[in-house]
Design a protein around this motif. Sequence first.
Motif, PDB file in Angstrom:
ATOM      1  N   SER A  58       0.836  -1.200   0.000  1.00  0.00           N
ATOM      2  CA  SER A  58       0.000   0.000   0.000  1.00  0.00           C
ATOM      3  C   SER A  58       0.869   1.248   0.000  1.00  0.00           C
ATOM      4  O   SER A  58       2.040   1.205   0.377  1.00  0.00           O
ATOM      5  CB  SER A  58      -0.930   0.015   1.215  1.00  0.00           C
ATOM      6  N   VAL A  59       0.278   2.355  -0.435  1.00  0.00           N
ATOM      7  CA  VAL A  59       0.902   3.677  -0.333  1.00  0.00           C
ATOM      8  C   VAL A  59      -0.149   4.623   0.244  1.00  0.00           C
ATOM      9  O   VAL A  59      -1.349   4.324   0.224  1.00  0.00           O
ATOM     10  CB  VAL A  59       1.402   4.203  -1.698  1.00  0.00           C
ATOM     11  N   THR A  79      -8.576   0.600  -4.944  1.00  0.00           N
ATOM     12  CA  THR A  79      -9.087   0.236  -3.621  1.00  0.00           C
ATOM     13  C   THR A  79      -8.441   1.173  -2.606  1.00  0.00           C
ATOM     14  O   THR A  79      -7.213   1.205  -2.466  1.00  0.00           O
ATOM     15  CB  THR A  79      -8.726  -1.219  -3.280  1.00  0.00           C
ATOM     16  N   SER A  80      -9.264   1.944  -1.908  1.00  0.00           N
ATOM     17  CA  SER A  80      -8.712   2.987  -1.042  1.00  0.00           C
ATOM     18  C   SER A  80      -9.428   3.018   0.295  1.00  0.00           C
ATOM     19  O   SER A  80     -10.521   2.477   0.458  1.00  0.00           O
ATOM     20  CB  SER A  80      -8.832   4.352  -1.724  1.00  0.00           C
ATOM     21  N   LYS A  91      -2.724  -2.190  -2.858  1.00  0.00           N
ATOM     22  CA  LYS A  91      -2.353  -2.914  -4.070  1.00  0.00           C
ATOM     23  C   LYS A  91      -0.979  -3.540  -3.842  1.00  0.00           C
ATOM     24  O   LYS A  91      -0.188  -3.047  -3.040  1.00  0.00           O
ATOM     25  CB  LYS A  91      -2.298  -1.973  -5.286  1.00  0.00           C
ATOM     26  N   LYS A  92      -0.706  -4.594  -4.556  1.00  0.00           N
ATOM     27  CA  LYS A  92       0.638  -5.163  -4.515  1.00  0.00           C
ATOM     28  C   LYS A  92       1.519  -4.397  -5.496  1.00  0.00           C
ATOM     29  O   LYS A  92       1.571  -4.699  -6.682  1.00  0.00           O
ATOM     30  CB  LYS A  92       0.593  -6.654  -4.853  1.00  0.00           C
ATOM     31  N   PHE A  93       2.174  -3.380  -4.974  1.00  0.00           N
ATOM     32  CA  PHE A  93       3.050  -2.545  -5.797  1.00  0.00           C
ATOM     33  C   PHE A  93       4.395  -3.250  -5.980  1.00  0.00           C
ATOM     34  O   PHE A  93       4.985  -3.732  -5.013  1.00  0.00           O
ATOM     35  CB  PHE A  93       3.260  -1.179  -5.124  1.00  0.00           C
ATOM     36  N   ARG A  94       4.869  -3.279  -7.224  1.00  0.00           N
ATOM     37  CA  ARG A  94       6.062  -4.042  -7.556  1.00  0.00           C
ATOM     38  C   ARG A  94       7.287  -3.149  -7.735  1.00  0.00           C
ATOM     39  O   ARG A  94       7.218  -2.084  -8.332  1.00  0.00           O
ATOM     40  CB  ARG A  94       5.828  -4.847  -8.848  1.00  0.00           C
ATOM     41  N   LEU A  98       6.590   2.122 -12.353  1.00  0.00           N
ATOM     42  CA  LEU A  98       6.074   3.475 -12.223  1.00  0.00           C
ATOM     43  C   LEU A  98       4.555   3.430 -12.168  1.00  0.00           C
ATOM     44  O   LEU A  98       3.916   2.643 -12.875  1.00  0.00           O
ATOM     45  CB  LEU A  98       6.519   4.347 -13.396  1.00  0.00           C
ATOM     46  N   TYR A  99       3.970   4.290 -11.342  1.00  0.00           N
ATOM     47  CA  TYR A  99       2.515   4.343 -11.205  1.00  0.00           C
ATOM     48  C   TYR A  99       2.057   5.793 -11.264  1.00  0.00           C
ATOM     49  O   TYR A  99       2.805   6.726 -10.941  1.00  0.00           O
ATOM     50  CB  TYR A  99       2.083   3.735  -9.872  1.00  0.00           C
ATOM     51  N   GLU A 100       0.800   5.960 -11.667  1.00  0.00           N
ATOM     52  CA  GLU A 100       0.140   7.255 -11.602  1.00  0.00           C
ATOM     53  C   GLU A 100      -1.097   7.123 -10.723  1.00  0.00           C
ATOM     54  O   GLU A 100      -1.920   6.221 -10.936  1.00  0.00           O
ATOM     55  CB  GLU A 100      -0.276   7.742 -12.988  1.00  0.00           C
TER      56      GLU A 100
END
Length: 696
Positions: A58-59, A79-80, A91-94, A98-100
Motif C-alpha cells: 500500500s501507499v 481500492t482505497s 495494491k501489490k506494488f512491484r 512506475l505508477y500514476e
Amino acid sequence: MNNTVFLLFLAIHLCAFGQLQEKVNFTHAEAFIQPIPAKKQINGRVTYTFEILENVDSVYLDARDMKFTSILLNNTKATSFNDQKSVSIKKKFRKGKLYELMLEYEARPKQAVYFINWDNNISDNKQIWTQGQGKYTSNWLPSFDDMNEKVEFDLTITADSVYKIIANGKLKNIVAIDGQKSWLFDMDKPMSSYLLAFAVGDYRNETLVSESGVPIELYYYSKDSLRVEPTYRYTKQIFDFLEKEIGVPYPWQNYKQVPVRDFLYAGMENTGTTLFSDGYVIDSTAFVDKNYVNVNAHELAHQWFGNLVTEKNGNHHWLHEGFATYYAYLVEKEVFGEEYFYWKLYDTAKALEQLSREGKGEALTNPGASSLTFYEKGAWALHMLRMKVGEGAFKKGIKTYLEKFQFKNAVIKDFIDIMQQVSGTDLPDFEKLWLSGTEFPFEVAREYLIQSSKSLRTFFELQRELTTSKVASEKIIKRYWDNSESIYLKKNSISKYHKSFPAYLLKEVFGSGDIQLRQALAIALKNIPTGMESEFESLLTDSSYVTIENALYTLWVQNPDHRARYLDTTKDVTGLPNKNVRLLWLLLATLTKDYEQQPIREKYLRELLTYTSPEYPFEIRQNAFALITGVFTLPDENLRDLVNASVHHSWQFRKYARDLLGKIMENKKEKERLMRLTEELKGEELRYIKSKLESE
C-alpha cells in the motif's frame, strides 16, 4: 477482501507507514485547485507519479478531512481507505514499476487556507492565501506531512478572472473560461509540500532582475503603488548580496514576494514565493520605524536554508531558523553598516542572557525551544562558528553543505561534519557550548563584541564608570557623548540613562536634527523637561510615526493648556499601517472637551469605534480595542466585534481578544450584557462564547 479484513489490514499498516513510504519515491505532482470562497472550500484534482523501490502492499497520502469523488491508479479505480487524516491505496506494488495516482476531492480546510473578507459585506481586498508551516498543506492538497518527501509540484489554480493568482514556480499560461481564469505554474525542482503556496487577490506587480538574471516579482495592492519603493527598498541588493555571500546560485526559477492581510507571521518562505504580512507595506516616513528589510532578507535566506536543504525533523530546526536569521543580519550589516550589526547582536545577547537568568535557557537541539533560541541564539552560534573556523573555511563549508544536500534533507551532524572536514578544526567544544548547552554564554559574546566594536567597547566602559566612579553621572555621560560619533551608542545612552542627562545635553539632542536620536527621546521621556516645551513640540513634525505618537501623548498629558494646538498639528497624520497616530488622535480629540463642539467629538468617537470591525486588519483592530477599553466601556457593537476577534484565525489576535473578554466578564453587569448578546451570535462565535460562559 471483505471490509472487516481490509480495515484490519489498514490499521496494521498505518502504524508502519513511515517505514513503508521509504520504499516509494514520489517524483512529480500535477495539481488542479479551485477555491470556492462562498463555501470556504477547495475543489481539487492531483495526479502523482511515483516509483516503487521495494515491493509494498500500500501507499498513502496525508489528507485532512477530505471527501474523495474519484481515485484512480493507472486510470483504474483503486481500492482505497480514507480515515480523514490520510488516504491509503491497497495494491501489490512491484519494485521498479512506475505508477500514476489520480485523486479528485473536496476539502473545507480548518487551517492552511484562509479566505479573507468573503463572508462579510466588504467589497474590496478579498483574498485567499495559504500557510503550510511544517505539515498543514494536507488540509487543501493530498500531500505529505513529512518534510523528507520531496516532489516536483506543478499547480494550476482557477479563480474569478478579476483576480491575480500567484503560486510556486514559473507562470506558463493563463486560460480564460466563462469569467474565470486558470493560472498554470511549473516547478522544475523537487520541494517539500509544506512549502507549497498560492495567493489570490487584487494585485499588481513590478519586476526586478538580479545580477545573475533571476526575475524578482514584487506584488502590491492596487491602492499601494506609492508604497512599492519603501516597502521593497534594497530588495535587489539583498538578493545579489545573498547569492554572493552564500556562494551557491539561487536554486529556483524566480522569486516572488506577496503581501497578504492578517497573516499569521511576519513572513513565510514558501518555495520561490514568500508571503508576508501587509503590515510591512509602508510609506517612506514609516521606514525609520518599521521596515521590511530584515523579514525580506530572512525569508529569502530560507530559499537556501530550509527550502534547498531541509531539516529531517524538528530536532534540527537550527538549520532553518538560525541560518536564515544569521544571513538576514549579514544583509543588514551590508545595508545599514557594521555598527548596526554589532548592536543588534548585543540586543539579542541581552535577551538571551535574561532567558538564562530566568532559568529558561534552551539548547538549539531541543525541538521544543522558543523562537528566541532558534532564531537569535542560532544566529549567534553560526557567527561564533565563523569566527572559530575562519572566513574562508566557513564559506567553503556552507557551499559544500548546500551542494551535498541540495533538494535533500539534513541533520545538524551533517553540517558540523562538513565544517570539521573543510576547516580541519575539531568542534565538540563548540557544539557543547553553543548547540547542546542550555545557558547562553553571555560573557563570551560580550568579549567578542568588545573586541569587534569600538562603540560597544565604549558603551561597556561607560556602564562600568557609571557604576564605579564617584564623579557625577551627568559629567561622565557628557564626556562619553562628546567623544563618540556613534548614533547607536547615543541612542542606547538616551534609552538607559536619560534621567541623568543634563539639560544642556538634552537640548543638544533636540537640536541635532537626527531622527533616530529624537525618536529615542520621544520614547524615553515621559515628562517634558523644564524649559523645553518648544523643543518637545517640534517632535510632532518629525518624519517618524513612532516619534509623533509618543510626543503627542506626552504633550497632551503634560500640557493640557495647549491640547488643541497639538491636535491641530497632527490632525491629518495616519501613521503606520496599524494607524497608530490616527487612533490615538481620535481618542485624545474625543476626550478634549474644548477642542471641538460635542457633535464633532462624537463623530471622532464613532470613527474610533469603527476600527474594531472585521473590516480592518487585526493590527488596527487590536490597537483600537486597547485604546477604547482603556477609557470607555465597549458599546454592544464593539463587544460583538470582540467576540468575533475571539475566533480569529490569527492566534496572537485571538489570544488578545479572549484575554480581554475574560477581563470584561469579571464585571457581573458586563457578563450579563454578553449573555444577552449571544442571542445575536451564531456559528463559531456562539460556540466559543457559550463555552466561555459555561466555564465561568
